[in-house]
Design an enzyme around this catalytic site. Structure first.
Site, PDB file in Angstrom:
ATOM      1  N   SER A 152       0.802  -1.255   0.001  1.00 23.69           N
ATOM      2  CA  SER A 152       0.099   0.140   0.076  1.00 23.69           C
ATOM      3  C   SER A 152       0.928   1.221  -0.081  1.00 23.69           C
ATOM      4  O   SER A 152       0.317   2.298  -0.645  1.00 23.69           O
ATOM      5  CB  SER A 152      -1.163  -0.119   1.154  1.00 23.69           C
ATOM      6  OG  SER A 152      -0.132  -0.051   2.208  1.00 23.69           O
ATOM      7  N   ASP A 182      -5.956   7.318   8.763  1.00 19.16           N
ATOM      8  CA  ASP A 182      -5.988   6.172   9.563  1.00 19.16           C
ATOM      9  C   ASP A 182      -4.845   5.994  10.322  1.00 19.16           C
ATOM     10  O   ASP A 182      -4.447   5.074  11.189  1.00 19.16           O
ATOM     11  CB  ASP A 182      -5.825   5.043   8.590  1.00 19.16           C
ATOM     12  CG  ASP A 182      -4.654   4.649   7.741  1.00 19.16           C
ATOM     13  OD1 ASP A 182      -3.627   5.565   8.064  1.00 19.16           O
ATOM     14  OD2 ASP A 182      -4.874   4.316   6.768  1.00 19.16           O
ATOM     15  N   HIS A 200      -0.813   5.073   7.256  1.00 20.26           N
ATOM     16  CA  HIS A 200      -0.334   5.118   6.058  1.00 20.26           C
ATOM     17  C   HIS A 200       0.006   6.738   6.103  1.00 20.26           C
ATOM     18  O   HIS A 200      -0.680   7.514   6.698  1.00 20.26           O
ATOM     19  CB  HIS A 200      -1.153   4.908   4.928  1.00 20.26           C
ATOM     20  CG  HIS A 200      -1.487   3.420   4.799  1.00 20.26           C
ATOM     21  ND1 HIS A 200      -2.869   3.076   5.340  1.00 20.26           N
ATOM     22  CD2 HIS A 200      -0.927   2.513   4.287  1.00 20.26           C
ATOM     23  CE1 HIS A 200      -2.809   1.545   5.189  1.00 20.26           C
ATOM     24  NE2 HIS A 200      -1.675   1.215   4.175  1.00 20.26           N
TER      25      HIS A 200
END
Length: 339
Positions: free
Chosen positions: A75, A236, A239
């Protein structure tokens, strides 16, 4: 056992302790597992919904055969946490590389959110079909959080680099980031997460350099600033934000440009290189794991690739360049990419 010796054992596939919990009592193990579940729930509850657009396409206004940049990994390579393609690390590197090379750059993002190192095989297969000139791999965080066996993770990364280099592709690996900066992870798990991630990063470096690639330590993405500045994280808290990805792209870009021969020598003028910048690769890897932005690549000493303590490697820290703004990225992209 030093980090250098531990990383060497991991990179050579030796059995390694079980992740560092061998000396922990049953009570501590229970606490750690509870903390891990709690951290995962907090991140999953806030995680951004859906990946940003790939940004795949051509960047740069120059004419000529485009350089092909493949972006592989998890990611962090996808850019999860931002909404626009021009804020993702792949697009930032592609647009800046096009300006440095004075050639168009074709971006092919193949990274998959949630990927661990064992899933790189499928990404490499897709990348080879694109005949990339250079590949950027960002991987490792999910291996740590999922407690994948470190030696297995390193082996899969080494195989990915071997296949890409064997095809004539240059490879730059952004090693496992320092998970000790992640706010949802509490102590004592945060301390162990930092240890695990740095050990994995060091082992990744040894394996990648052995296969002909080079690494850049993402660490805490430009050091203490990332750990203390909440604006570097997305909502979040796991990230990076757009600013965080720009910081990561800035430390990767010089190595990507240099391996293609388009990094200007003038950009390194004034940087003071220490005498100990050449070391045995295991010691170089251990040093780099704790110093964000440090590049490690194979080198020779007096014409010899190896010394009494193993292969030689050079450590280098470059001044991170300014990255293009989102508007500049849009201007550099072809119309199909802007859409």
């Amino acid at each position: 056992m030093t980090r250098a010796s531990r990383a060497r054992r991991l990179a050579t596939g030796a059995v390694y302790g079980g992740g560092g919990l061998g000396i922990a009592g049953a009570a501590l193990v229970t606490v750690l597992r509870g903390e891990a579940r709690s951290a995962r729930r907090r991140v999953e509850a806030r995680v951004a919904q859906g990946d940003p657009p790939t940004g795949n396409g051509r960047y740069g206004s120059s004419r000529g055969k485009p350089l092909v940049l493949a972006v592989l990994g998890d990611s962090s390579a996808v850019g999860l946490g931002v909404e626009k393609a021009e804020r993702t690390p792949g697009v930032l590197v592609a647009s800046a590389l096009a300006e440095l090379a004075e050639r168009p750059v074709q971006l092919v993002r193949l990274a998959v959110s949630g990927a661990v190192s064992s899933r790189l095989d499928a990404q490499v297969e897709l990348a080879l079909a694109e005949h990339p000139d250079v590949a950027v791999i960002m991987i490792g965080a999910n291996d740590v959080t999922s407690r994948a066996r470190p030696a297995t993770s390193v082996r899969h990364l080494a195989e990915a680099v071997r296949r890409l280099v064997g095809s004539g592709c240059q490879v730059v690996v952004g090693t496992c980031p320092d998970l000790g900066t992640i706010r949802p992870i509490r102590q004592p798990l945060r301390l162990l997460a930092r240890r695990w991630s740095r050990n994995l990063a060091a082992a990744q470096t040894i394996a990648v350099v052995a296969e002909g690639g080079r690494t850049v330590s993402l660490g805490s993405v430009l050091g203490p600033t990332f750990a203390s500045d909440h604006t570097m994280f997305s909502s979040d808290e796991f990230h990076p934000s757009a600013a965080g990805y720009a910081a990561a792209a800035a430390v990767l870009l010089p190595s990507v440009a240099d391996c293609l021969g388009v990094w200007p020598a003038a950009a390194d003028r004034g940087l003071r290189m220490r005498r100990d910048t050449v070391r045995p690769v295991a010691k170089a890897a251990a040093k780099a794991a704790g110093r964000t932005g440090t590049e490690v690549q194979a080198t020779e000493v007096r014409g010899q690739e190896s010394g009494p303590y193993g292969p030689w490697a050079r450590l280098r820290r470059r001044r991170p360049p300014e990255m293009p703004t989102p508007d500049e990225v849009q201007d550099a992209a072809e119309p199909a990419v802007r859409g």
